[in-house]
Design a protein around this motif. Sequence first.
Motif, PDB file in Angstrom:
ATOM      1  N   ALA A   1      -8.200 -13.049  14.533  1.00  9.63           N
ATOM      2  CA  ALA A   1      -8.311 -11.714  15.135  1.00  9.63           C
ATOM      3  C   ALA A   1      -7.104 -11.411  16.022  1.00  9.63           C
ATOM      4  CB  ALA A   1      -9.599 -11.608  15.939  1.00  9.63           C
ATOM      5  N   THR A   2      -6.672 -12.380  16.835  1.00 10.61           N
ATOM      6  CA  THR A   2      -5.543 -12.133  17.744  1.00 10.61           C
ATOM      7  C   THR A   2      -4.260 -11.868  16.955  1.00 10.61           C
ATOM      8  OG1 THR A   2      -5.473 -14.534  17.980  1.00 10.61           O
ATOM      9  CG2 THR A   2      -6.311 -13.306  19.844  1.00 10.61           C
ATOM     10  N   HIS A   3      -4.092 -12.599  15.857  1.00  9.78           N
ATOM     11  CA  HIS A   3      -2.919 -12.392  15.004  1.00  9.78           C
ATOM     12  C   HIS A   3      -2.987 -10.998  14.348  1.00  9.78           C
ATOM     13  CE1 HIS A   3       0.321 -13.497  12.164  1.00  9.78           C
ATOM     14  NE2 HIS A   3      -0.393 -12.820  11.280  1.00  9.78           N
ATOM     15  N   LEU A   4      -4.160 -10.646  13.836  1.00 11.16           N
ATOM     16  CA  LEU A   4      -4.300  -9.352  13.153  1.00 11.16           C
ATOM     17  C   LEU A   4      -4.052  -8.174  14.090  1.00 11.16           C
ATOM     18  CD1 LEU A   4      -7.342  -9.801  10.723  1.00 11.16           C
ATOM     19  CD2 LEU A   4      -4.957  -9.426  10.097  1.00 11.16           C
ATOM     20  N   LEU A   5      -4.451  -8.295  15.342  1.00 11.21           N
ATOM     21  CA  LEU A   5      -4.201  -7.204  16.295  1.00 11.21           C
ATOM     22  C   LEU A   5      -2.709  -6.937  16.426  1.00 11.21           C
ATOM     23  CD1 LEU A   5      -6.836  -8.016  19.080  1.00 11.21           C
ATOM     24  CD2 LEU A   5      -6.870  -6.070  17.511  1.00 11.21           C
ATOM     25  N   ARG A   6      -1.927  -8.009  16.425  1.00 10.99           N
ATOM     26  CA  ARG A   6      -0.463  -7.864  16.477  1.00 10.99           C
ATOM     27  C   ARG A   6       0.062  -7.255  15.168  1.00 10.99           C
ATOM     28  NH1 ARG A   6       3.493 -10.401  19.729  1.00 10.99           N
ATOM     29  NH2 ARG A   6       5.522  -9.553  19.107  1.00 10.99           N
ATOM     30  N   VAL A   7      -0.537  -7.675  14.049  1.00 15.17           N
ATOM     31  CA  VAL A   7      -0.148  -7.115  12.737  1.00 15.17           C
ATOM     32  C   VAL A   7      -0.413  -5.612  12.723  1.00 15.17           C
ATOM     33  CG1 VAL A   7      -0.669  -7.103  10.250  1.00 15.17           C
ATOM     34  CG2 VAL A   7      -0.575  -9.281  11.477  1.00 15.17           C
ATOM     35  N   PHE A   8      -1.580  -5.180  13.226  1.00 16.95           N
ATOM     36  CA  PHE A   8      -1.923  -3.756  13.229  1.00 16.95           C
ATOM     37  C   PHE A   8      -0.926  -2.948  14.065  1.00 16.95           C
ATOM     38  CE2 PHE A   8      -6.690  -5.095  12.809  1.00 16.95           C
ATOM     39  CZ  PHE A   8      -6.461  -5.507  11.512  1.00 16.95           C
ATOM     40  N   GLU A   9      -0.491  -3.517  15.192  1.00 14.02           N
ATOM     41  CA  GLU A   9       0.511  -2.842  16.046  1.00 14.02           C
ATOM     42  C   GLU A   9       1.822  -2.655  15.283  1.00 14.02           C
ATOM     43  OE1 GLU A   9       1.396  -4.664  19.852  1.00 14.02           O
ATOM     44  OE2 GLU A   9      -0.744  -4.973  20.225  1.00 14.02           O
ATOM     45  N   GLU A  10       2.284  -3.739  14.672  1.00 14.58           N
ATOM     46  CA  GLU A  10       3.550  -3.700  13.911  1.00 14.58           C
ATOM     47  C   GLU A  10       3.437  -2.749  12.727  1.00 14.58           C
ATOM     48  OE1 GLU A  10       6.213  -4.913  14.959  1.00 14.58           O
ATOM     49  OE2 GLU A  10       5.662  -6.502  16.359  1.00 14.58           O
ATOM     50  N   TYR A  11       2.264  -2.749  12.092  1.00 12.94           N
ATOM     51  CA  TYR A  11       2.055  -1.890  10.922  1.00 12.94           C
ATOM     52  C   TYR A  11       2.192  -0.420  11.301  1.00 12.94           C
ATOM     53  CZ  TYR A  11       0.011   0.170   6.764  1.00 12.94           C
ATOM     54  OH  TYR A  11      -0.173   0.918   5.624  1.00 12.94           O
ATOM     55  N   GLU A  12       1.594  -0.065  12.431  1.00 16.88           N
ATOM     56  CA  GLU A  12       1.632   1.336  12.862  1.00 16.88           C
ATOM     57  C   GLU A  12       3.066   1.798  13.130  1.00 16.88           C
ATOM     58  OE1 GLU A  12      -1.222   4.186  15.573  1.00 16.88           O
ATOM     59  OE2 GLU A  12      -1.788   2.131  15.105  1.00 16.88           O
ATOM     60  N   LYS A  13       3.890   0.888  13.657  1.00 18.96           N
ATOM     61  CA  LYS A  13       5.296   1.222  13.899  1.00 18.96           C
ATOM     62  C   LYS A  13       6.032   1.471  12.580  1.00 18.96           C
ATOM     63  CE  LYS A  13       5.616  -1.820  17.921  1.00 18.96           C
ATOM     64  NZ  LYS A  13       6.102  -3.152  18.294  1.00 18.96           N
ATOM     65  N   ILE A  14       5.725   0.654  11.573  1.00 12.17           N
ATOM     66  CA  ILE A  14       6.423   0.757  10.277  1.00 12.17           C
ATOM     67  C   ILE A  14       5.929   1.975   9.479  1.00 12.17           C
ATOM     68  CG2 ILE A  14       6.795  -0.389   8.025  1.00 12.17           C
ATOM     69  CD1 ILE A  14       6.309  -3.095   9.560  1.00 12.17           C
ATOM     70  N   ALA A  15       4.599   2.138   9.426  1.00 10.05           N
ATOM     71  CA  ALA A  15       4.013   3.146   8.529  1.00 10.05           C
ATOM     72  C   ALA A  15       3.776   4.499   9.188  1.00 10.05           C
ATOM     73  CB  ALA A  15       2.688   2.611   7.972  1.00 10.05           C
TER      74      ALA A  15
ATOM     75  N   GLY B   1       0.800  -1.224   0.000  1.00  5.73           N
ATOM     76  CA  GLY B   1       0.000   0.000   0.000  1.00  5.73           C
ATOM     77  C   GLY B   1       0.823   1.259   0.000  1.00  5.73           C
ATOM     78  N   GLU B   2       1.239   1.683   1.181  1.00  5.30           N
ATOM     79  CA  GLU B   2       1.908   2.972   1.357  1.00  5.30           C
ATOM     80  C   GLU B   2       3.214   3.081   0.562  1.00  5.30           C
ATOM     81  OE1 GLU B   2       0.832   5.642   3.093  1.00  5.30           O
ATOM     82  OE2 GLU B   2      -1.034   4.614   3.570  1.00  5.30           O
ATOM     83  N   LYS B   3       3.881   1.943   0.394  1.00  6.87           N
ATOM     84  CA  LYS B   3       5.229   1.985  -0.170  1.00  6.87           C
ATOM     85  C   LYS B   3       5.256   2.071  -1.695  1.00  6.87           C
ATOM     86  CE  LYS B   3       9.600  -0.259   1.021  1.00  6.87           C
ATOM     87  NZ  LYS B   3      10.191  -1.510   1.481  1.00  6.87           N
ATOM     88  N   ILE B   4       4.138   1.666  -2.329  1.00  8.32           N
ATOM     89  CA  ILE B   4       4.132   1.629  -3.793  1.00  8.32           C
ATOM     90  C   ILE B   4       3.119   2.609  -4.356  1.00  8.32           C
ATOM     91  CG2 ILE B   4       4.882  -0.792  -3.989  1.00  8.32           C
ATOM     92  CD1 ILE B   4       1.886  -1.504  -4.489  1.00  8.32           C
TER      93      ILE B   4
ATOM     94  N   LYS C   1       1.266   5.318  10.777  1.00  5.74           N
ATOM     95  CA  LYS C   1      -0.166   5.604  10.671  1.00  5.74           C
ATOM     96  C   LYS C   1      -0.934   4.315  10.905  1.00  5.74           C
ATOM     97  CE  LYS C   1      -1.579   6.794   6.448  1.00  5.74           C
ATOM     98  NZ  LYS C   1      -1.590   7.295   5.054  1.00  5.74           N
ATOM     99  N   SER C   2      -2.192   4.434  11.272  1.00  6.03           N
ATOM    100  CA  SER C   2      -2.977   3.228  11.562  1.00  6.03           C
ATOM    101  C   SER C   2      -3.351   2.507  10.272  1.00  6.03           C
ATOM    102  CB  SER C   2      -4.255   3.603  12.317  1.00  6.03           C
ATOM    103  OG  SER C   2      -5.142   4.294  11.452  1.00  6.03           O
ATOM    104  N   ILE C   3      -3.690   1.232  10.411  1.00 12.86           N
ATOM    105  CA  ILE C   3      -4.123   0.455   9.253  1.00 12.86           C
ATOM    106  C   ILE C   3      -5.400   1.061   8.664  1.00 12.86           C
ATOM    107  CG2 ILE C   3      -5.446  -1.248  10.609  1.00 12.86           C
ATOM    108  CD1 ILE C   3      -3.342  -2.115   7.492  1.00 12.86           C
ATOM    109  N   GLU C   4      -6.277   1.601   9.557  1.00 10.07           N
ATOM    110  CA  GLU C   4      -7.514   2.233   9.070  1.00 10.07           C
ATOM    111  C   GLU C   4      -7.203   3.422   8.159  1.00 10.07           C
ATOM    112  OE1 GLU C   4      -8.817   0.679  13.216  1.00 10.07           O
ATOM    113  OE2 GLU C   4      -6.976   1.324  12.241  1.00 10.07           O
ATOM    114  N   ASP C   5      -6.249   4.271   8.588  1.00  8.59           N
ATOM    115  CA  ASP C   5      -5.904   5.449   7.774  1.00  8.59           C
ATOM    116  C   ASP C   5      -5.331   5.031   6.421  1.00  8.59           C
ATOM    117  OD1 ASP C   5      -6.812   7.224   9.626  1.00  8.59           O
ATOM    118  OD2 ASP C   5      -4.850   7.601  10.545  1.00  8.59           O
ATOM    119  N   SER C   6      -4.538   3.963   6.422  1.00  5.33           N
ATOM    120  CA  SER C   6      -3.974   3.484   5.157  1.00  5.33           C
ATOM    121  C   SER C   6      -5.061   2.954   4.231  1.00  5.33           C
ATOM    122  CB  SER C   6      -2.934   2.384   5.400  1.00  5.33           C
ATOM    123  OG  SER C   6      -1.748   2.955   5.902  1.00  5.33           O
TER     124      SER C   6
END
Length: 327
Positions: free
Chosen positions: A210-224, A190-193, A226-231
Amino acid sequence: MAWWKAWVEQEGVTVKSSSHFNPDPDAETLYKAMKGIGTNEQAIIDVFTRRSNAQRQQIAKSFKAQFGKDLTETLKSELSGKFERLIVALMYPPYRYEAKELHDAMKGLGTKEGVIIEILASRTKKQLQEIMKAYEEDYGSSLEEDIQADTSGYLERVLVCLLQGSRDDVSGFVDPGLALQDAQDLHAAGEKIRGTDEMRFITILCTRSATHLLRVFEEYEKIANKSIEDSIKSETHGSLEEAMLTVVKCTRNLHSYFAERLYYAMKGAGTRDGTLIRNIVSRSEIDLNLIKCHFKKMYDKTLSSMIMEDTSGDYKNALLNLVGSDP
């Protein structure tokens, strides 16, 4: 912990089974309420909102045995408008009701994509299997095939992917390495391309627990940063955006998602009665009390008070009975 789960589930329920239940006098009460000129709507409300769905099915059998009439058809002939719609919804067994809502969302001109997104994104693997089975039994066609015929593009892929029930909603296991990899993949898609790799988003959002995705959302916010919702909002639009955001909302907090659905069904000009009825009926024996608590926290008003403001008459009284007392 089984007792805790059972307690939480019972705490969430607003419509419980009536103790010392006997379907025969209830069936007689309903018959008298609809016999002759005029209808006693309050008697119908009292029976329907104080019995569980399983008990309503028994009342329907008793009604047929005693009076030789189909209860649902009799109700349809005696009632009208939103009140009729609500009472008839209460007569459907849960999975058949959700199958009907999906069928109605696709039949005729135009597709109510929001209804399909809401149901498919918020139900568990087991619930989806039961809905598909009920759909095929009642309409003689495959839910997946009907969705494919009625939607297209990436939205179709999201819906079909959700319908597969690939999400593991039981184990709660999280692999930190895979969560980080998924977050990096989402960022790269998304954001990178320039443009968006929608299929990567769909695969991760619709197949991980759901438990896995919550961890993904945390990691995503650190990288991007911004929140996954904003992306999702900046990378997609229309029904695809709504579908992806719904998956994220249901992952973060299912009760908050339903509170939001109920709030926006009544906010502004006009009431979206289909959404209001569907969510109150379908959650009343699952978690409506918990949804009410989130509603109050999120909007600083109770669900009951908003129903009081936005609905009227027998329809209002029946909804208030189903919702129960304020948290």
